[in-house]
Design an enzyme around this catalytic site. Structure first.
Site, mmCIF file in Angstrom:
data_model
loop_
_atom_site.group_PDB
_atom_site.id
_atom_site.type_symbol
_atom_site.label_atom_id
_atom_site.label_comp_id
_atom_site.label_asym_id
_atom_site.label_seq_id
_atom_site.Cartn_x
_atom_site.Cartn_y
_atom_site.Cartn_z
ATOM 1 N N ASN A 96 19.985 9.025 -50.325
ATOM 2 C CA ASN A 96 19.643 7.753 -50.976
ATOM 3 C C ASN A 96 18.249 7.244 -50.615
ATOM 4 O OD1 ASN A 96 21.912 7.414 -52.584
ATOM 5 N ND2 ASN A 96 23.111 6.711 -50.832
ATOM 6 N N HIS A 147 29.520 10.585 -45.463
ATOM 7 C CA HIS A 147 29.004 10.147 -46.752
ATOM 8 C C HIS A 147 29.168 11.198 -47.853
ATOM 9 C CE1 HIS A 147 25.280 8.790 -49.266
ATOM 10 N NE2 HIS A 147 26.379 8.237 -49.728
ATOM 11 N N SER A 206 26.650 4.073 -48.084
ATOM 12 C CA SER A 206 25.494 4.751 -48.684
ATOM 13 C C SER A 206 24.215 4.455 -47.939
ATOM 14 C CB SER A 206 25.284 4.237 -50.110
ATOM 15 O OG SER A 206 26.349 4.548 -50.909
HETATM 16 C C1 LIG Z 1 24.974 6.608 -54.267
HETATM 17 C C2 LIG Z 1 25.273 7.513 -53.139
HETATM 18 O O1 LIG Z 1 25.555 7.012 -52.037
HETATM 19 C C3 LIG Z 1 25.176 8.971 -53.222
HETATM 20 C C4 LIG Z 1 25.504 9.607 -54.524
HETATM 21 O O2 LIG Z 1 26.625 9.926 -54.801
HETATM 22 S S1 LIG Z 1 24.219 9.752 -55.576
HETATM 23 C C5 LIG Z 1 24.941 10.476 -57.009
HETATM 24 C C6 LIG Z 1 25.042 11.960 -56.865
HETATM 25 N N1 LIG Z 1 25.594 12.500 -58.097
HETATM 26 C C7 LIG Z 1 24.829 12.948 -59.080
HETATM 27 O O3 LIG Z 1 23.608 12.966 -58.977
HETATM 28 C C8 LIG Z 1 25.573 13.395 -60.292
HETATM 29 C C9 LIG Z 1 24.642 13.808 -61.386
HETATM 30 N N2 LIG Z 1 25.431 14.261 -62.550
HETATM 31 C C10 LIG Z 1 25.994 15.490 -62.605
HETATM 32 O O4 LIG Z 1 25.835 16.307 -61.696
HETATM 33 C C11 LIG Z 1 26.800 15.803 -63.831
HETATM 34 O O5 LIG Z 1 26.394 14.952 -64.856
HETATM 35 C C12 LIG Z 1 28.357 15.656 -63.589
HETATM 36 C C13 LIG Z 1 28.811 16.713 -62.605
HETATM 37 C C14 LIG Z 1 28.768 14.291 -63.107
HETATM 38 C C15 LIG Z 1 29.070 15.849 -64.917
HETATM 39 O O6 LIG Z 1 28.656 17.065 -65.470
HETATM 40 P P1 LIG Z 1 28.777 17.386 -67.030
HETATM 41 O O7 LIG Z 1 28.362 18.775 -67.199
HETATM 42 O O8 LIG Z 1 28.126 16.324 -67.817
HETATM 43 O O9 LIG Z 1 30.258 17.134 -67.342
HETATM 44 P P2 LIG Z 1 31.450 18.125 -67.482
HETATM 45 O O10 LIG Z 1 31.053 19.497 -67.932
HETATM 46 O O11 LIG Z 1 32.440 17.390 -68.296
HETATM 47 O O12 LIG Z 1 31.937 18.184 -66.006
HETATM 48 C C16 LIG Z 1 31.419 19.069 -65.058
HETATM 49 C C17 LIG Z 1 32.403 19.025 -63.950
HETATM 50 O O13 LIG Z 1 32.480 17.724 -63.382
HETATM 51 C C18 LIG Z 1 33.833 17.247 -63.382
HETATM 52 N N3 LIG Z 1 33.716 15.798 -63.539
HETATM 53 C C19 LIG Z 1 32.910 15.159 -64.407
HETATM 54 N N4 LIG Z 1 32.991 13.837 -64.195
HETATM 55 C C20 LIG Z 1 33.877 13.645 -63.182
HETATM 56 C C21 LIG Z 1 34.375 12.513 -62.519
HETATM 57 N N5 LIG Z 1 33.943 11.261 -62.828
HETATM 58 N N6 LIG Z 1 35.279 12.694 -61.531
HETATM 59 C C22 LIG Z 1 35.683 13.917 -61.199
HETATM 60 N N7 LIG Z 1 35.230 15.029 -61.785
HETATM 61 C C23 LIG Z 1 34.352 14.898 -62.769
HETATM 62 C C24 LIG Z 1 34.492 17.976 -64.491
HETATM 63 O O14 LIG Z 1 35.857 18.141 -64.263
HETATM 64 C C25 LIG Z 1 33.798 19.330 -64.420
HETATM 65 O O15 LIG Z 1 34.350 20.129 -63.383
HETATM 66 P P3 LIG Z 1 34.531 21.716 -63.550
HETATM 67 O O16 LIG Z 1 33.299 22.231 -64.264
HETATM 68 O O17 LIG Z 1 34.641 22.151 -62.135
HETATM 69 O O18 LIG Z 1 35.773 21.863 -64.318
HETATM 70 N N1 LIG Z 2 29.200 4.776 -56.116
HETATM 71 C C1 LIG Z 2 28.652 5.823 -55.555
HETATM 72 O O1 LIG Z 2 28.077 6.674 -56.243
HETATM 73 C C2 LIG Z 2 28.749 6.016 -54.094
HETATM 74 C C3 LIG Z 2 29.185 5.010 -53.259
HETATM 75 N N2 LIG Z 2 29.268 5.219 -51.914
HETATM 76 C C4 LIG Z 2 29.742 4.162 -51.028
HETATM 77 O O2 LIG Z 2 31.166 4.140 -51.071
HETATM 78 C C5 LIG Z 2 31.638 2.807 -50.892
HETATM 79 C C6 LIG Z 2 32.494 2.434 -52.069
HETATM 80 O O3 LIG Z 2 31.729 2.535 -53.258
HETATM 81 P P1 LIG Z 2 32.436 2.645 -54.696
HETATM 82 O O4 LIG Z 2 33.711 3.389 -54.582
HETATM 83 O O5 LIG Z 2 31.387 3.090 -55.627
HETATM 84 O O6 LIG Z 2 32.725 1.096 -54.977
HETATM 85 P P2 LIG Z 2 33.815 0.447 -55.943
HETATM 86 O O7 LIG Z 2 33.281 -0.896 -56.300
HETATM 87 O O8 LIG Z 2 34.180 1.411 -57.029
HETATM 88 O O9 LIG Z 2 35.097 0.317 -55.008
HETATM 89 C C7 LIG Z 2 35.165 -0.459 -53.858
HETATM 90 C C8 LIG Z 2 36.609 -0.812 -53.636
HETATM 91 O O10 LIG Z 2 36.741 -1.455 -52.368
HETATM 92 C C9 LIG Z 2 37.628 -2.533 -52.549
HETATM 93 N N3 LIG Z 2 37.530 -3.511 -51.479
HETATM 94 C C10 LIG Z 2 36.698 -4.581 -51.356
HETATM 95 N N4 LIG Z 2 36.961 -5.244 -50.214
HETATM 96 C C11 LIG Z 2 37.975 -4.562 -49.604
HETATM 97 C C12 LIG Z 2 38.715 -4.775 -48.413
HETATM 98 N N5 LIG Z 2 38.444 -5.809 -47.606
HETATM 99 N N6 LIG Z 2 39.700 -3.898 -48.087
HETATM 100 C C13 LIG Z 2 39.973 -2.854 -48.894
HETATM 101 N N7 LIG Z 2 39.320 -2.618 -50.052
HETATM 102 C C14 LIG Z 2 38.333 -3.450 -50.400
HETATM 103 C C15 LIG Z 2 37.224 -3.089 -53.909
HETATM 104 O O11 LIG Z 2 38.192 -3.982 -54.390
HETATM 105 P P3 LIG Z 2 37.739 -5.150 -55.450
HETATM 106 O O12 LIG Z 2 37.227 -4.418 -56.650
HETATM 107 O O13 LIG Z 2 39.014 -5.890 -55.672
HETATM 108 O O14 LIG Z 2 36.670 -5.951 -54.752
HETATM 109 C C16 LIG Z 2 37.142 -1.802 -54.715
HETATM 110 O O15 LIG Z 2 38.412 -1.385 -55.165
HETATM 111 C C17 LIG Z 2 30.383 1.936 -50.703
HETATM 112 O O16 LIG Z 2 30.120 1.809 -49.338
HETATM 113 C C18 LIG Z 2 29.312 2.760 -51.398
HETATM 114 O O17 LIG Z 2 28.023 2.485 -50.934
HETATM 115 C C19 LIG Z 2 28.957 6.431 -51.343
HETATM 116 C C20 LIG Z 2 28.555 7.474 -52.126
HETATM 117 C C21 LIG Z 2 28.372 7.338 -53.566
#
Ligand SMILES: CC(=O)CC(=O)SCCNC(=O)CCNC(=O)[C@H](O)C(C)(C)COP(=O)(O)OP(=O)(O)OC[C@H]1O[C@@H](n2cnc3c(N)ncnc32)[C@H](O)[C@@H]1OP(=O)(O)O
Ligand SMILES: NC(=O)C1=CN([C@@H]2O[C@H](COP(=O)(O)OP(=O)(O)OC[C@H]3O[C@@H](n4cnc5c(N)ncnc54)[C@H](OP(=O)(O)O)[C@@H]3O)[C@@H](O)[C@H]2O)C=CC1
Length: 291
Positions: free
Chosen positions: A190, A140, A119
């Site tokens: 991010n 990503h 991320s």
């Molecule tokens: C941190 C990083 O590195 C980068 C990032 O990822 S930042 C995060 C980016 N993501 C966001 O900002 C998500 C913001 N939230 C949303 O867009 C919505 O709340 C959401 C899509 C997650 C759920 O939407 P909702 O309307 O509340 O739920 P719901 O109507 O039940 O679901 C909408 C769709 O999402 C799917 N869904 C919901 N949660 C899910 C999950 N955890 N996994 C897979 N699919 C999921 C559902 O199946 C549904 O799909 P369809 O409409 O295609 O059938």
């Molecule tokens: N969460 C988010 O919304 C997003 C996350 N990302 C990125 O994706 C990556 C994963 O995030 P996320 O899935 O949320 O994290 P989680 O904590 O859900 O999952 C990480 C997984 O990696 C495993 N792990 C740790 N060390 C090792 C290793 N040495 N070999 C193999 N597996 C290992 C962990 O195991 P254990 O639990 O046993 O430590 C856990 O199962 C990160 O780099 C994150 O920044 C990118 C986009 C969105």
């Protein structure tokens, strides 16, 4: 080079989503994790998410079965050796990612493209410690992977055009849209999103609002699908804090300092949905604010 098989490292929330969409698009997928329990949980989650797509008429029963049959799991990293593309999605900690690449590289084909779903961490720095910086880049995905349309593609300083084109072709085959980002801390999404989430935690810390009013305000007042604290819990508070630390260290600007309250939640092990408690408590029927 045409990609036919994908290795996914880390079976957490991102790893299971990446395996899901790759298998559905026709790639042979092998997913690895250090924990068998995480692998089992990931397979259950993929089955559940595929079933939901079938029930909504988005995926046919045959495609679901075919996708499930394309996913293998292993605890042995070396089993990813023959794959064409590796997507690392383990915990957001540079030392963990470095050590995974170090252990994996001796087993990889020389032509395999190596990518990270990080991320925030520098792609150039991760690549520099591998034997193939020209075949290394950032791949990503956004969370939840099966739903979100965007994939950020990040070139390190040495990434070659052939590698970028091959990854772009994968994004297109997944039916997603790529955005190209330069390799600076936390890239595009991010860099913008995480300071907003961190600011929401400051608003909570300073008592300007509580969890309910902050999330409600941003949902109703800014039309966000989730409030910032709900979204932080969804992403994982450990990941949010790790990203803020990368921004703070990498850009050397105090405007990115992580909120002490975010640090406190992480130190408590309250990491959000994945541990059952964060800004909300998820252990009952409905989420209850913890502040
Ligand atoms: C941190 C990083 O590195 C980068 C990032 O990822 S930042 C995060 C980016 N993501 C966001 O900002 C998500 C913001 N939230 C949303 O867009 C919505 O709340 C959401 C899509 C997650 C759920 O939407 P909702 O309307 O509340 O739920 P719901 O109507 O039940 O679901 C909408 C769709 O999402 C799917 N869904 C919901 N949660 C899910 C999950 N955890 N996994 C897979 N699919 C999921 C559902 O199946 C549904 O799909 P369809 O409409 O295609 O059938
Ligand atoms: N969460 C988010 O919304 C997003 C996350 N990302 C990125 O994706 C990556 C994963 O995030 P996320 O899935 O949320 O994290 P989680 O904590 O859900 O999952 C990480 C997984 O990696 C495993 N792990 C740790 N060390 C090792 C290793 N040495 N070999 C193999 N597996 C290992 C962990 O195991 P254990 O639990 O046993 O430590 C856990 O199962 C990160 O780099 C994150 O920044 C990118 C986009 C969105």
């Amino acid at each position: 080079m045409e990609i036919k098989s994908v290795g996914v490292i880390g079976a957490g929330q991102m790893g299971n989503g990446i395996a899901h969409v790759c298998a559905l698009a026709g790639y042979d997928v092998i997913m690895t994790d250090i924990s068998q329990e995480a692998l089992d949980r990931a397979v259950t989650q993929i089955d559940r998410n595929l079933a939901r797509q079938v029930s909504r008429g988005l995926v046919s029963e045959e495609d679901k079965t075919a996708a499930q049959s394309r996913i293998r799991t292993t605890q042995t990293l070396a089993d990813l050796g023959p794959t064409d593309l590796v997507i690392e999605a383990a915990t957001e900690r540079e030392t963990i990612k470095d050590s995974i690449f170090k252990d994996l590289l001796p087993h990889l084909k020389p032509e395999t493209i190596l990518t990270s779903n990080t991320s925030s961490i520098s792609i150039t720095r991760l690549a520099s410690r591998t034997d193939r910086p020209e075949k290394f880049m950032g791949f990503h995905f956004m969370n939840p992977v099966p739903v979100m349309q965007l994939v950020e593609l990040i070139r390190g300083i040495a990434t070659d055009q052939e590698t970028y084109d091959a990854c772009l072709a994968v994004v297109e085959k997944l039916g997603k849209t790529a955005a190209s980002a330069e390799d600076f801390p936390a890239f595009i999404v991010n860099r913008i999103l995480m300071p907003m989430i961190n600011e929401a935690v400051y608003v909570l810390y300073e008592g300007v609002g509580n969890v309910k009013s902050i999330d409600g305000s941003m949902k109703l007042g800014a039309n966000h699908p989730m409030g910032p604290l709900e979204l932080a819990d969804f992403i994982g508070l450990d990941t949010c804090l790790a990203i803020m630390n990368v921004l703070h260290d990498g850009l050397a600007d105090t405007k990115y300092r992580p909120c002490p309250l975010l640090t406190k939640y992480v130190e408590a092990g309250w990491l959000g949905r994945k541990t059952g408690r964060g800004f909300y408590d998820y252990r009952g029927e409905t989420p209850v604010p913890t502040r």
